[in-house]
Design a protein around this motif. Structure first.
Motif, PDB file in Angstrom:
ATOM      1  N   UNK A   1      38.672  34.082  41.893  1.00 39.38           N
ATOM      2  CA  UNK A   1      38.874  35.008  42.780  1.00 39.38           C
ATOM      3  C   UNK A   1      38.382  36.287  42.617  1.00 39.38           C
ATOM      4  N   UNK A   2      37.604  36.664  41.731  1.00 36.64           N
ATOM      5  CA  UNK A   2      37.075  37.958  41.286  1.00 36.64           C
ATOM      6  C   UNK A   2      35.360  38.045  41.963  1.00 36.64           C
ATOM      7  N   UNK A   3      35.283  39.129  42.501  1.00 41.08           N
ATOM      8  CA  UNK A   3      33.831  39.382  42.916  1.00 41.08           C
ATOM      9  C   UNK A   3      32.994  39.647  41.508  1.00 41.08           C
ATOM     10  N   UNK A   4      31.894  38.762  41.658  1.00 37.49           N
ATOM     11  CA  UNK A   4      31.013  38.940  40.345  1.00 37.49           C
ATOM     12  C   UNK A   4      29.592  39.455  40.470  1.00 37.49           C
ATOM     13  N   UNK A   5      29.618  40.310  41.783  1.00 34.34           N
ATOM     14  CA  UNK A   5      28.227  40.833  42.003  1.00 34.34           C
ATOM     15  C   UNK A   5      27.395  39.990  43.017  1.00 34.34           C
ATOM     16  N   UNK A   6      26.077  40.617  43.345  1.00 35.97           N
ATOM     17  CA  UNK A   6      25.039  40.082  44.293  1.00 35.97           C
ATOM     18  C   UNK A   6      24.482  39.011  43.775  1.00 35.97           C
ATOM     19  N   UNK A   7      24.241  37.996  44.508  1.00 41.08           N
ATOM     20  CA  UNK A   7      23.558  36.876  44.502  1.00 41.08           C
ATOM     21  C   UNK A   7      22.560  37.012  45.622  1.00 41.08           C
ATOM     22  N   UNK A   8      21.405  36.494  45.546  1.00 42.59           N
ATOM     23  CA  UNK A   8      20.474  36.380  46.743  1.00 42.59           C
ATOM     24  C   UNK A   8      19.824  34.981  46.611  1.00 42.59           C
ATOM     25  N   UNK A   9      19.607  34.456  47.747  1.00 40.32           N
ATOM     26  CA  UNK A   9      18.906  33.030  48.020  1.00 40.32           C
ATOM     27  C   UNK A   9      17.935  33.054  48.978  1.00 40.32           C
TER      28      UNK A   9
END
Length: 168
Positions: free
Chosen positions: A134-142
């Protein structure tokens, strides 16, 4: 597809081993909206599938029996379950606004990505990734064209949303 509306079906793809089971709520030329039936007589959230490389839509006696039990348990498919599935931008923006956090998967079922929408345009969908704690881990793009499955309002997603809210 019309004959399967509001019925429990299984959807098989030519290029994916995973089979999706659920109540067919709506469909368009590009997308299929199911009330997800992941196992046995349980409903868990919603899944939207890209209407691409479908091998078969099945409905047999076992599915009819499962549907009967789920209906006896009180399932109702109502108009609130219908979401706009015109195109990816409409879907993602609606889910993001109403549910906040969603999960996407590409062709391979090995990985799914849970997160909150940051940006969506023709070239990419960017989310703030949420890990299994449940921790935000940064940006991911698709690449939007590569997204094949969108899930939301599942027990797993809602459980992690509780952790996210508790951490804020």
């Amino acid at each position: 597809m019309e004959q399967y509306l509001r019925q429990l079906v299984e959807i098989e793809f030519q290029d994916k081993k995973e089979v999706f089971s659920g109540f067919l709520i709506d469909y368009s030329d590009d997308w299929i909206l199911l009330r997800n039936n992941p196992v046995d007589f349980i409903l868990d959230g919603f899944v939207i599938l890209r209407n691409k490389n479908i091998q078969a839509v099945n409905r047999d006696h076992d599915l009819a029996f499962t549907e009967k039990i789920i209906r006896l348990k009180g399932l109702k498919i109502n108009s609130e379950d219908i979401i706009p599935i015109k195109d990816l931008a409409t879907i993602i923006n609606y889910i993001s606004e109403k549910y906040g956090i969603f999960q996407i998967a590409k062709k391979s079922s090995k990985s799914a990505y849970l997160g909150k929408l940051l940006e969506l345009n023709d070239e990419e969908l960017t989310i703030n990734f949420i890990d299994m704690r449940g921790q935000f881990g940064g940006e991911l793009s698709f690449n939007p064209e590569k997204i094949r499955v969108i899930e939301f309002d599942t027990d797993y997603i809602n459980s992690l949303k509780l952790v996210v809210q508790d951490n804020e």
